[in-house]
Scaffold this motif. Sequence first.
Motif, PDB file in Angstrom:
ATOM      1  N   THR A 377      24.008  22.416  34.814  1.00 28.36           N
ATOM      2  CA  THR A 377      25.137  22.865  35.629  1.00 28.36           C
ATOM      3  C   THR A 377      25.877  21.670  36.225  1.00 28.36           C
ATOM      4  O   THR A 377      27.118  21.609  36.212  1.00 28.36           O
ATOM      5  CB  THR A 377      24.634  23.792  36.755  1.00 28.36           C
ATOM      6  N   GLN A 378      25.122  20.701  36.743  1.00 27.80           N
ATOM      7  CA  GLN A 378      25.745  19.497  37.305  1.00 27.80           C
ATOM      8  C   GLN A 378      26.480  18.707  36.232  1.00 27.80           C
ATOM      9  O   GLN A 378      27.576  18.183  36.475  1.00 27.80           O
ATOM     10  CB  GLN A 378      24.670  18.628  37.964  1.00 27.80           C
ATOM     11  N   LEU A 379      25.913  18.647  35.046  1.00 22.14           N
ATOM     12  CA  LEU A 379      26.573  17.942  33.950  1.00 22.14           C
ATOM     13  C   LEU A 379      27.883  18.623  33.599  1.00 22.14           C
ATOM     14  O   LEU A 379      28.901  17.959  33.349  1.00 22.14           O
ATOM     15  CB  LEU A 379      25.647  17.893  32.729  1.00 22.14           C
ATOM     16  N   GLY A 380      27.889  19.950  33.603  1.00 20.35           N
ATOM     17  CA  GLY A 380      29.117  20.692  33.321  1.00 20.35           C
ATOM     18  C   GLY A 380      30.199  20.462  34.353  1.00 20.35           C
ATOM     19  O   GLY A 380      31.387  20.608  34.058  1.00 20.35           O
ATOM     20  N   LEU A 381      29.789  20.099  35.573  1.00 20.72           N
ATOM     21  CA  LEU A 381      30.744  19.811  36.643  1.00 20.72           C
ATOM     22  C   LEU A 381      31.153  18.340  36.656  1.00 20.72           C
ATOM     23  O   LEU A 381      31.904  17.909  37.542  1.00 20.72           O
ATOM     24  CB  LEU A 381      30.136  20.181  37.997  1.00 20.72           C
ATOM     25  N   GLY A 382      30.660  17.553  35.695  1.00 19.32           N
ATOM     26  CA  GLY A 382      31.016  16.140  35.619  1.00 19.32           C
ATOM     27  C   GLY A 382      30.203  15.245  36.527  1.00 19.32           C
ATOM     28  O   GLY A 382      30.549  14.068  36.724  1.00 19.32           O
ATOM     29  N   LYS A 383      29.109  15.752  37.094  1.00 25.01           N
ATOM     30  CA  LYS A 383      28.267  14.970  38.003  1.00 25.01           C
ATOM     31  C   LYS A 383      27.129  14.330  37.211  1.00 25.01           C
ATOM     32  O   LYS A 383      25.955  14.723  37.313  1.00 25.01           O
ATOM     33  CB  LYS A 383      27.729  15.865  39.114  1.00 25.01           C
ATOM     34  N   LEU A 384      27.477  13.295  36.441  1.00 29.63           N
ATOM     35  CA  LEU A 384      26.521  12.696  35.510  1.00 29.63           C
ATOM     36  C   LEU A 384      25.319  12.094  36.236  1.00 29.63           C
ATOM     37  O   LEU A 384      24.169  12.317  35.839  1.00 29.63           O
ATOM     38  CB  LEU A 384      27.219  11.622  34.667  1.00 29.63           C
ATOM     39  N   ASP A 385      25.552  11.332  37.292  1.00 26.24           N
ATOM     40  CA  ASP A 385      24.448  10.682  37.994  1.00 26.24           C
ATOM     41  C   ASP A 385      23.483  11.718  38.571  1.00 26.24           C
ATOM     42  O   ASP A 385      22.247  11.587  38.440  1.00 26.24           O
ATOM     43  CB  ASP A 385      24.986   9.793  39.120  1.00 26.24           C
ATOM     44  N   GLN A 386      24.035  12.752  39.218  1.00 22.90           N
ATOM     45  CA  GLN A 386      23.177  13.778  39.801  1.00 22.90           C
ATOM     46  C   GLN A 386      22.409  14.530  38.719  1.00 22.90           C
ATOM     47  O   GLN A 386      21.231  14.859  38.886  1.00 22.90           O
ATOM     48  CB  GLN A 386      24.020  14.761  40.615  1.00 22.90           C
ATOM     49  N   ALA A 387      23.088  14.826  37.615  1.00 21.44           N
ATOM     50  CA  ALA A 387      22.445  15.569  36.532  1.00 21.44           C
ATOM     51  C   ALA A 387      21.260  14.805  35.966  1.00 21.44           C
ATOM     52  O   ALA A 387      20.180  15.376  35.738  1.00 21.44           O
ATOM     53  CB  ALA A 387      23.455  15.870  35.427  1.00 21.44           C
ATOM     54  N   CYS A 388      21.428  13.507  35.734  1.00 23.25           N
ATOM     55  CA  CYS A 388      20.336  12.711  35.174  1.00 23.25           C
ATOM     56  C   CYS A 388      19.185  12.580  36.163  1.00 23.25           C
ATOM     57  O   CYS A 388      18.015  12.589  35.764  1.00 23.25           O
ATOM     58  CB  CYS A 388      20.856  11.334  34.758  1.00 23.25           C
ATOM     59  N   GLN A 389      19.512  12.464  37.464  1.00 18.92           N
ATOM     60  CA  GLN A 389      18.447  12.380  38.462  1.00 18.92           C
ATOM     61  C   GLN A 389      17.675  13.701  38.538  1.00 18.92           C
ATOM     62  O   GLN A 389      16.448  13.713  38.611  1.00 18.92           O
ATOM     63  CB  GLN A 389      19.040  12.047  39.837  1.00 18.92           C
ATOM     64  N   THR A 390      18.396  14.821  38.501  1.00 19.09           N
ATOM     65  CA  THR A 390      17.737  16.129  38.538  1.00 19.09           C
ATOM     66  C   THR A 390      16.838  16.310  37.323  1.00 19.09           C
ATOM     67  O   THR A 390      15.699  16.790  37.438  1.00 19.09           O
ATOM     68  CB  THR A 390      18.779  17.256  38.590  1.00 19.09           C
ATOM     69  N   ALA A 391      17.361  15.929  36.146  1.00 21.92           N
ATOM     70  CA  ALA A 391      16.577  16.069  34.920  1.00 21.92           C
ATOM     71  C   ALA A 391      15.361  15.145  34.938  1.00 21.92           C
ATOM     72  O   ALA A 391      14.279  15.520  34.461  1.00 21.92           O
ATOM     73  CB  ALA A 391      17.442  15.774  33.705  1.00 21.92           C
ATOM     74  N   THR A 392      15.515  13.960  35.504  1.00 24.56           N
ATOM     75  CA  THR A 392      14.379  13.038  35.619  1.00 24.56           C
ATOM     76  C   THR A 392      13.300  13.625  36.519  1.00 24.56           C
ATOM     77  O   THR A 392      12.105  13.561  36.203  1.00 24.56           O
ATOM     78  CB  THR A 392      14.844  11.678  36.166  1.00 24.56           C
ATOM     79  N   ASP A 393      13.710  14.230  37.627  1.00 24.05           N
ATOM     80  CA  ASP A 393      12.743  14.865  38.532  1.00 24.05           C
ATOM     81  C   ASP A 393      12.006  16.015  37.848  1.00 24.05           C
ATOM     82  O   ASP A 393      10.877  16.351  38.232  1.00 24.05           O
ATOM     83  CB  ASP A 393      13.455  15.397  39.776  1.00 24.05           C
ATOM     84  N   ALA A 394      12.654  16.630  36.851  1.00 18.05           N
ATOM     85  CA  ALA A 394      12.045  17.775  36.157  1.00 18.05           C
ATOM     86  C   ALA A 394      11.009  17.353  35.128  1.00 18.05           C
ATOM     87  O   ALA A 394      10.239  18.191  34.648  1.00 18.05           O
ATOM     88  CB  ALA A 394      13.130  18.598  35.466  1.00 18.05           C
ATOM     89  N   LEU A 395      10.981  16.074  34.766  1.00 21.88           N
ATOM     90  CA  LEU A 395      10.091  15.645  33.691  1.00 21.88           C
ATOM     91  C   LEU A 395       8.618  15.792  34.049  1.00 21.88           C
ATOM     92  O   LEU A 395       7.798  16.161  33.207  1.00 21.88           O
ATOM     93  CB  LEU A 395      10.394  14.191  33.303  1.00 21.88           C
ATOM     94  N   GLU A 396       8.278  15.515  35.305  1.00 22.25           N
ATOM     95  CA  GLU A 396       6.861  15.613  35.692  1.00 22.25           C
ATOM     96  C   GLU A 396       6.332  17.045  35.578  1.00 22.25           C
ATOM     97  O   GLU A 396       5.310  17.271  34.916  1.00 22.25           O
ATOM     98  CB  GLU A 396       6.653  15.078  37.103  1.00 22.25           C
ATOM     99  N   PRO A 397       6.994  18.047  36.176  1.00 22.77           N
ATOM    100  CA  PRO A 397       6.492  19.416  35.972  1.00 22.77           C
ATOM    101  C   PRO A 397       6.587  19.868  34.519  1.00 22.77           C
ATOM    102  O   PRO A 397       5.720  20.607  34.038  1.00 22.77           O
ATOM    103  CB  PRO A 397       7.366  20.273  36.892  1.00 22.77           C
ATOM    104  N   ALA A 398       7.605  19.404  33.800  1.00 25.13           N
ATOM    105  CA  ALA A 398       7.737  19.793  32.388  1.00 25.13           C
ATOM    106  C   ALA A 398       6.577  19.253  31.563  1.00 25.13           C
ATOM    107  O   ALA A 398       6.094  19.920  30.634  1.00 25.13           O
ATOM    108  CB  ALA A 398       9.055  19.299  31.824  1.00 25.13           C
ATOM    109  N   ALA A 399       6.101  18.056  31.900  1.00 23.05           N
ATOM    110  CA  ALA A 399       5.001  17.454  31.152  1.00 23.05           C
ATOM    111  C   ALA A 399       3.675  18.145  31.423  1.00 23.05           C
ATOM    112  O   ALA A 399       2.752  18.076  30.608  1.00 23.05           O
ATOM    113  CB  ALA A 399       4.892  15.969  31.497  1.00 23.05           C
ATOM    114  N   SER A 400       3.582  18.850  32.559  1.00 29.28           N
ATOM    115  CA  SER A 400       2.304  19.454  32.936  1.00 29.28           C
ATOM    116  C   SER A 400       2.151  20.881  32.451  1.00 29.28           C
ATOM    117  O   SER A 400       1.084  21.471  32.621  1.00 29.28           O
ATOM    118  CB  SER A 400       2.152  19.421  34.461  1.00 29.28           C
TER     119      SER A 400
END
Length: 447
Positions: A377-400
């Motif tokens: 959603t953030q990427l669709g709004l053009g918020k690239l930095d926020q989108a990548c940070q949000t996705a990075t935060d999601a990696l830990e729960p996604a890996a588990s």
Amino acid sequence: MPESCRSRELPASLLTNPEMVRACRARDFARVFRLVKVYAGIYPSMIARRCELTPSRVGEVMSGRRQLQHMDVIERIADGLRIPGHMLGLARRTWETPLALATDGRTTPQSVASDPVAPASLPGAEVDSILTLTSRTDPSPSMLQALRSSIEDYWRRDDQHGGEALRPAVLGQLRYVVGLLKENRPAAIRHGLYGVAAELARLTGWTYFDALQYNQARAYFTEALQLSKEIDDRQFMANVLACMSLQATYQEKPADALALVNAAQDEARAAPGTTPRVLSMLSLREAFAHASLGNRYATHASIGEAHRHFDQIQRGDTDPAWVTYFDEPKLIVDTGIAHGRLGEAATAEPLIAEALRRENSTNQRGRAFHAFWLARTQLGLGKLDQACQTATDALEPAASVASERVAGHLREFYDELAPHREEPVATAFESRLRVALPMRVSGSPRP
């Protein structure tokens, strides 16, 4: 040729035979043993020896006079007949050829271990009959409560780790409970067993849905519907239909999704004592379907209905256990997702972000799933930095958690990031992705 001189492996043509696949999936060992006899030349006495069963027990199974449901017996059959674990709903067996060998034509597979030494003697028919009497179980109210408690534990573990590893245990318990229903029981016990079996079937369907194995999921959801219909549990039927509606949304069949959730709402309204929480959850599933159809007015109306029902929840409501997950953060995040499906990113973003801040930290799949929704959603709004940070935060729960649905949302975000792939923040995210989830990206440009 003596059996000891033959390969223990079943013919590939038998293992891929649709009738054999169906028989294994249903754990119909009468049919499995007959097919093994006809197509592999393994006769009942050989089956007994390989699987450490008595010949009389094998004969009773083949004649339909006995069911085999205990997990240790099913595992012995898988190992004795060399039936791959996944065909019987079991974990991968230790003797199965490693995947690396199976895909490398230059490597000679390791030879399988020789037959275990058979016991000097096996119990006779008389002893077998005595043991049959002692193995009978008379379900009690406390046993039903223990089964329900185990289902609650399965759901907690499913949220934390995914359902792939749980599925063999859930399937085994489902078949065990269905087996108990084949004998006459007091009405209250029989009613309870049907309810437990329906919940186990829905959980099994959910694990397949989360793995994106839609045909298997639909089969178990259908079984859950049939079991709950036996006791006229219309609220639970509504719950199962709502699961099937969500699956249809994922399969990009929005018309089917809408028809299924409308049927769910009909069942819920017809059921006595349906609570506002149940109706709220169903209204948001309806919003998902309308949003997938691109119907803005109907989506907004369903969202409004969901919030109206939620506002009517009272402290003393007797909600079914299966809907207690639908709390205020879940209401908020699903509202955001409905807006997101409709393309209303500016409305969706703060809702999903707020829900993530308030979400239960033990629900790893939910956190990963919703975080990737927010990142897209953030990427669709053009918020690239926020989108990548949000996705990075999601990696830990996604890996588990083992969840193909979560992996699918990760892939969608990764693909949508393609136009920005050269930006430093996107490069940094991809680097973190390869460390956190190496198996998802190794050897492929797609995670």
